[in-house]
Design an enzyme around this catalytic site. Sequence first.
Site, PDB file in Angstrom:
ATOM      1  N   LYS A  32       0.810  -1.206   0.000  1.00  0.00           N
ATOM      2  CA  LYS A  32       0.000   0.000   0.000  1.00  0.00           C
ATOM      3  C   LYS A  32       0.849   1.264   0.000  1.00  0.00           C
ATOM      4  CE  LYS A  32      -1.676   0.307   4.249  1.00  0.00           C
ATOM      5  NZ  LYS A  32      -1.361   1.544   4.951  1.00  0.00           N
ATOM      6  N   THR A  33       1.830   1.295   0.859  1.00  0.00           N
ATOM      7  CA  THR A  33       2.689   2.475   0.930  1.00  0.00           C
ATOM      8  C   THR A  33       3.460   2.656  -0.372  1.00  0.00           C
ATOM      9  OG1 THR A  33       2.937   1.900   3.243  1.00  0.00           O
ATOM     10  CG2 THR A  33       4.331   3.657   2.410  1.00  0.00           C
ATOM     11  N   ASP A 218      -3.542   8.281   3.123  1.00  0.00           N
ATOM     12  CA  ASP A 218      -3.214   6.926   3.571  1.00  0.00           C
ATOM     13  C   ASP A 218      -3.995   6.618   4.848  1.00  0.00           C
ATOM     14  OD1 ASP A 218      -2.051   4.487   3.730  1.00  0.00           O
ATOM     15  OD2 ASP A 218      -0.059   5.191   4.302  1.00  0.00           O
ATOM     16  N   GLU A 219      -4.110   5.340   5.195  1.00  0.00           N
ATOM     17  CA  GLU A 219      -4.815   4.899   6.405  1.00  0.00           C
ATOM     18  C   GLU A 219      -6.202   5.543   6.501  1.00  0.00           C
ATOM     19  OE1 GLU A 219      -3.551   2.513   7.944  1.00  0.00           O
ATOM     20  OE2 GLU A 219      -1.366   2.676   8.059  1.00  0.00           O
ATOM     21  N   GLN A 249      -8.292  -2.925   9.401  1.00  0.00           N
ATOM     22  CA  GLN A 249      -7.248  -2.382  10.265  1.00  0.00           C
ATOM     23  C   GLN A 249      -7.672  -1.067  10.912  1.00  0.00           C
ATOM     24  OE1 GLN A 249      -3.044  -2.820   8.956  1.00  0.00           O
ATOM     25  NE2 GLN A 249      -3.910  -3.670   7.082  1.00  0.00           N
ATOM     26  N   ARG A 599       1.560  -8.035  11.137  1.00  0.00           N
ATOM     27  CA  ARG A 599       2.853  -7.337  11.097  1.00  0.00           C
ATOM     28  C   ARG A 599       3.969  -8.328  10.829  1.00  0.00           C
ATOM     29  NH1 ARG A 599       1.274  -3.549   9.311  1.00  0.00           N
ATOM     30  NH2 ARG A 599      -0.633  -4.753   9.299  1.00  0.00           N
TER      31      ARG A 599
END
Length: 724
Positions: A32-33, A218-219, A249, A599
């Site tokens: 994603k990043t 983002d997020e 998330q 993670r």
Amino acid sequence: MDILATLNPAQRQAVEAIEGPVLILAGPGSGKTRVITHRVAYLIKVCGMNPGHIMAVTFTNKAAREMRERLDQLLGQEVGALTLGTFHAICARILRHEGKAIGLAPRFVIYDDEDQLNLIKQSLQELNLDPKQYAHRALQSAISAAKSHLLSPEDYAQRIQSYFEEIVHRTYQRYQQLLGQNEAVDFDDLLMKTVQLFNSQSKILSRYQSRYVHILVDEFQDTNVAQYALIKQLAGKYHNICVVGDPDQSIYSWRSADLRNILSFEKDYPDARLVLLEQNYRSTKTILEVGSDVISANLQRKPKELWTENEAGSPVAIIESYTEAEEAQYVVSEIEKLVSQEQISLRDCAVMYRVNAQSRALEEAFMRYGVPYKLIGGTRFYQRREVKDIIAYLRVIHNPHDNVSLARIINIPGRGIGERTTSQLQARARTDNASLYNTLEQVLEEKIFTPRIIQALAGFVTLINGLIANSHELNLAELLDEILAGTGYREYLLGKENGEERWENITELRNAAREHSELNPEEALATFLEKVSLVADIDNLDEKDDTVTLITLHQAKGLEFLVVFIAGMEEGVLPHRKSFDDPSEIEEERRLCYVGITRAGKRLYLLRSFRRSLFGSGSANPASRFIQDISPHLVTTKGLWDKVNINSIAGVHTPSPTHSNDISDPKVGDHVYHSKFGKGIVMSCLPDKGDQIVTVAFEESGAKKLLLSLAHLEKIEKTTDFPL
DNA sequence: CGAAAGGCTCTTTTT
DNA sequence: GAGCCTTTCG
């Protein structure tokens, strides 16, 4: 470098879809990043977009910094004028420039949690409300929630439904006035006031709308109503808005983050392109499946299919211990084992937990074994008392009307200005409708205190005025030295407990200040204060250090480690007991657990302890329900007591079992004896058709569920040999 | 005025 | 167990 070359088809689609609104739903580890970074690089390099026309919003300053670094790499040069940062940082900057238009002082200070609480206390006092009856914290979070929903005190008044809300309203109103008088804003104001600014000043809004041709967030699953409103305003002209998130998330609803923003987005932008990123590059198949087992139990969720080409990897280890000390010890020894036997470095390992308090036992173990670790969170650097004292001086120098900061330092170090004097000054300030600083000067002219107090006050005012005068000439580090010298702060600190250690923190603060010494003094002070207000602990996490990371699950969002330990997989801890009576909160706890699991790259350990002393007293907790949701074939379970207890039990007398001694009313925590399983501790009791189902953690055979009438449990004395 | 001691409460996560 | 608040004493 070809920006698209390294991307998979879905990622490429997300990067290339630059026209119009785009919603990217991205599973953990799906790059994603990378997608956001490449998208920005693509806009600049391929589409020729001026970086100044792009805004990218990240969740932390650290993420922003890293994105900038990667962009520089991708572009082969510094990306420059791109607007990149957290919502709060971006809003702070907008308000610095435009706040005048809505009556905001250009030198406004940003209040943190503690300052906020002080102001709420003051509001309560002024309203003659009993602080015992109305918890500061509760009011603080109610006010914060109101602001996150863009409700001004007046808006809030419209929807009061209870007496408590009436109190909230009155406090909120007064609190907001006080903020204004202090020329201060709180975190939520940064967002709310920016939205208000754009709502009321259409010219300013359209300037910003024209500037930001492309906006990326983002997020997105953790944005709140105010943040959503803001991006909607900014994207109002071009509609080139790209948001990236993962509903699974979403873990900040307590901070008013609202998953429904994703739905709103689809509603507000019906032409939005949807891109799904479902391939995971981070985790083994096993870890991914464990994650999926856990998250699938949530009802309020759209199912999605994540997949990976990674190998199956090792089973996930479930480690059962008796105490948190054992748990911690296991973590450390396991890490040492991994480091010596496999190609794992300390920096590849992280220990995650639900509450900061859990870090204590872990820290002790790491210290005892001499394994380097780094603690993220807990008492944050800029929140330490001594650091905040010095920052309060800087704030007062920057803006003397900041009463909260002034009140903080008026007698620190002690200079004979006591509580009585201070509250008299505050009362006077209030009747005069003046700042404390102005009141001080006024009072000195009128000489209405005793000579001794007047002298003390005069000394303080002289000190502050001297510092203010110097602040125009000196660089930041020099100014700090001046403060320290002028107040005798070092001597003051060294006379206290842990004085040396606390002085070190001041030295560190000085180092941080030095970084700003090249700017002109005015600007340096302003920039430094703003930075200090907006940094999060995670921002200072440096992956280059070869140490283990100890971190809360919340802060772990967005990070990845080859090896992850999740400590405290117990009912009451994860899920936290505060969430027990609300199904949606349980779902959030589950997402939190999911964040932790995902993670991990190669190895995952889920640790639970039968006993845990959190908050002073000990408690016995059953295994987390989230463990029950994992398919057995994905895990191996190991009890640590096997070897530990055989040693500790040796020599203890064993009561002979007789049925007449059956325990009739077992309580959680009772020590019991079973003829077959031996000694154990009662974990839980559930009534069941006139009988009781008792869960007992046996020393030798682990946890068993037993029917009370058949088990013939005998109550035994607690022995000191129990490893409790 | 200021330090120290004792009592109280509430125990989550943080930009 | 800690942090906050109040009380007490020098």
